[in-house]
Design a protein around this motif. Structure first.
Motif, mmCIF file in Angstrom:
data_model
loop_
_atom_site.group_PDB
_atom_site.id
_atom_site.type_symbol
_atom_site.label_atom_id
_atom_site.label_comp_id
_atom_site.label_asym_id
_atom_site.label_seq_id
_atom_site.Cartn_x
_atom_site.Cartn_y
_atom_site.Cartn_z
ATOM 1 N N HIS A 170 0.832 -1.192 0.000
ATOM 2 C CA HIS A 170 0.000 0.000 0.000
ATOM 3 C C HIS A 170 0.874 1.252 0.000
ATOM 4 C CE1 HIS A 170 -3.280 2.620 0.825
ATOM 5 N NE2 HIS A 170 -2.952 2.849 2.094
ATOM 6 N N ASN A 171 0.496 2.217 -0.821
ATOM 7 C CA ASN A 171 1.167 3.514 -0.822
ATOM 8 C C ASN A 171 0.149 4.575 -0.402
ATOM 9 O OD1 ASN A 171 2.509 5.910 -1.338
ATOM 10 N ND2 ASN A 171 2.310 5.734 -3.556
ATOM 11 N N PRO A 172 0.104 4.895 0.900
ATOM 12 C CA PRO A 172 -0.932 5.808 1.397
ATOM 13 C C PRO A 172 -0.843 7.225 0.818
ATOM 14 C CG PRO A 172 0.637 5.253 3.145
ATOM 15 C CD PRO A 172 0.998 4.413 1.969
ATOM 16 N N LEU A 173 0.332 7.622 0.348
ATOM 17 C CA LEU A 173 0.494 8.976 -0.178
ATOM 18 C C LEU A 173 -0.335 9.202 -1.436
ATOM 19 C CD1 LEU A 173 4.298 9.704 0.234
ATOM 20 C CD2 LEU A 173 2.406 10.342 1.722
ATOM 21 N N CYS A 174 -0.540 8.121 -2.194
ATOM 22 C CA CYS A 174 -1.264 8.263 -3.458
ATOM 23 C C CYS A 174 -2.542 7.425 -3.469
ATOM 24 C CB CYS A 174 -0.340 7.867 -4.606
ATOM 25 S SG CYS A 174 -1.055 7.921 -6.241
ATOM 26 N N GLY A 175 -2.594 6.427 -2.596
ATOM 27 C CA GLY A 175 -3.758 5.544 -2.569
ATOM 28 C C GLY A 175 -3.594 4.325 -3.464
ATOM 29 N N ASP A 176 -2.335 3.970 -3.763
ATOM 30 C CA ASP A 176 -2.079 2.796 -4.608
ATOM 31 C C ASP A 176 -2.093 1.521 -3.772
ATOM 32 O OD1 ASP A 176 -1.452 4.618 -6.707
ATOM 33 O OD2 ASP A 176 0.571 4.802 -5.896
ATOM 34 N N ASN A 177 -2.754 0.504 -4.295
ATOM 35 C CA ASN A 177 -2.788 -0.812 -3.657
ATOM 36 C C ASN A 177 -2.355 -1.858 -4.653
ATOM 37 O OD1 ASN A 177 -3.944 -0.523 -0.921
ATOM 38 N ND2 ASN A 177 -5.576 0.470 -2.080
ATOM 39 N N GLY A 218 -4.683 1.649 -8.590
ATOM 40 C CA GLY A 218 -3.795 2.761 -8.280
ATOM 41 C C GLY A 218 -3.579 3.622 -9.496
ATOM 42 N N CYS A 219 -2.653 4.547 -9.393
ATOM 43 C CA CYS A 219 -2.396 5.480 -10.482
ATOM 44 C C CYS A 219 -1.660 4.779 -11.631
ATOM 45 C CB CYS A 219 -1.586 6.654 -9.965
ATOM 46 S SG CYS A 219 0.064 6.190 -9.448
ATOM 47 N N ALA A 220 -1.546 5.483 -12.728
ATOM 48 C CA ALA A 220 -0.923 4.922 -13.935
ATOM 49 C C ALA A 220 0.502 4.454 -13.679
ATOM 50 C CB ALA A 220 -0.938 5.956 -15.059
ATOM 51 N N ILE A 221 1.271 5.243 -12.923
ATOM 52 C CA ILE A 221 2.671 4.884 -12.675
ATOM 53 C C ILE A 221 2.769 3.593 -11.868
ATOM 54 C CG2 ILE A 221 4.815 5.591 -11.518
ATOM 55 C CD1 ILE A 221 4.535 7.423 -13.732
ATOM 56 N N SER A 222 1.928 3.476 -10.839
ATOM 57 C CA SER A 222 2.022 2.288 -9.985
ATOM 58 C C SER A 222 1.620 1.029 -10.762
ATOM 59 C CB SER A 222 1.161 2.442 -8.723
ATOM 60 O OG SER A 222 -0.212 2.365 -9.028
ATOM 61 N N LYS A 223 0.615 1.159 -11.603
ATOM 62 C CA LYS A 223 0.153 0.020 -12.381
ATOM 63 C C LYS A 223 1.181 -0.370 -13.451
ATOM 64 C CE LYS A 223 -4.376 -1.411 -14.076
ATOM 65 N NZ LYS A 223 -5.695 -0.862 -14.453
ATOM 66 N N ALA A 275 7.332 12.941 -6.005
ATOM 67 C CA ALA A 275 6.044 12.470 -5.510
ATOM 68 C C ALA A 275 5.662 11.133 -6.136
ATOM 69 C CB ALA A 275 4.966 13.503 -5.793
ATOM 70 N N ARG A 276 6.286 10.806 -7.272
ATOM 71 C CA ARG A 276 5.945 9.582 -7.997
ATOM 72 C C ARG A 276 6.857 8.403 -7.654
ATOM 73 N NH1 ARG A 276 1.129 9.781 -8.667
ATOM 74 N NH2 ARG A 276 0.266 11.306 -10.075
ATOM 75 N N VAL A 277 7.929 8.675 -6.925
ATOM 76 C CA VAL A 277 8.903 7.621 -6.643
ATOM 77 C C VAL A 277 8.244 6.459 -5.898
ATOM 78 C CG1 VAL A 277 10.994 7.067 -5.330
ATOM 79 C CG2 VAL A 277 10.940 9.095 -6.775
ATOM 80 N N LYS A 278 7.387 6.784 -4.934
ATOM 81 C CA LYS A 278 6.748 5.720 -4.151
ATOM 82 C C LYS A 278 5.723 4.946 -4.967
ATOM 83 C CE LYS A 278 8.195 7.159 0.213
ATOM 84 N NZ LYS A 278 8.014 7.923 1.417
ATOM 85 N N CYS A 279 5.074 5.628 -5.905
ATOM 86 C CA CYS A 279 4.137 4.943 -6.806
ATOM 87 C C CYS A 279 4.894 3.888 -7.614
ATOM 88 C CB CYS A 279 3.496 5.933 -7.763
ATOM 89 S SG CYS A 279 2.577 7.237 -6.933
ATOM 90 N N ALA A 280 6.057 4.298 -8.143
ATOM 91 C CA ALA A 280 6.850 3.398 -8.980
ATOM 92 C C ALA A 280 7.499 2.295 -8.153
ATOM 93 C CB ALA A 280 7.914 4.190 -9.732
HETATM 94 ZN ZN ZN Z 1 0.434 6.472 -7.268
#
Ligand code: ZN
Length: 154
Positions: free
Chosen positions: A36-43, A65-70, A126-131
């Protein structure tokens, strides 16, 4: 970074977001873990099937989650599939270094192979954690962690 290269990497990420690879559940995986990435809401949930020789026979993911996380989960699973656990750890280290490197640090893109797609991420803190989410979850799963992991733990 070259403009053409940057655009190519963006296209790869968009493509993986639109048609994610290995986006499915594995029944009876050797290990699986939720991240889970709570900063963006990615699961994300990562499923890994190992064979007797510690080879990653199959790896998949599910989540939202967002495009980057997916896109990152899709790219990560395609890179890790068929690799040994040790090779997966080396790739994780390289990825981690890449997204946390300083903007002006010179990075050998050729040496990175497919991982180079992520080289633009460090320009967007801000996107590092998504990736990182899928990678982080994959490595913790291989380490045998069972409880849900968060990008905010370390
Ligand atoms: Zn994200």
């Amino acid at each position: 970074m070259q403009k053409e290269l940057r655009e190519l990497y963006q296209q790869v990420i968009l493509d993986h977001n639109k048609s994610p690879r290995n986006f499915r559940k594995i029944e009876n995986p050797t290990v699986s873990l939720e991240g889970h990435n709570p900063l963006c809401g990615d699961n994300v949930t990562i499923y890994i099937q190992l064979d007797d020789n510690e080879l990653i026979k199959d790896i998949s993911f599910q989540g939202s989650g967002c495009a980057i996380s997916k896109a990152s989960a899709s790219l990560m699973t395609s890179m890790i599939k068929g690799k040994s656990v040790d090779e997966a750890k080396v790739l994780f280290e390289k990825f981690h270094h890449l997204v946390t490197a300083k903007i002006d640090e010179n990075i050998d893109l050729e040496e990175l192979g497919k991982l180079a797609v992520f080289s633009g991420v460090r320009e967007f803190p801000a996107r590092v954690k998504c990736a990182s989410l899928a990678w982080h979850t994959m490595i913790k799963a291989l380490e045998g962690k069972k409880e849900k992991v968060s990008t905010e733990e370390e």
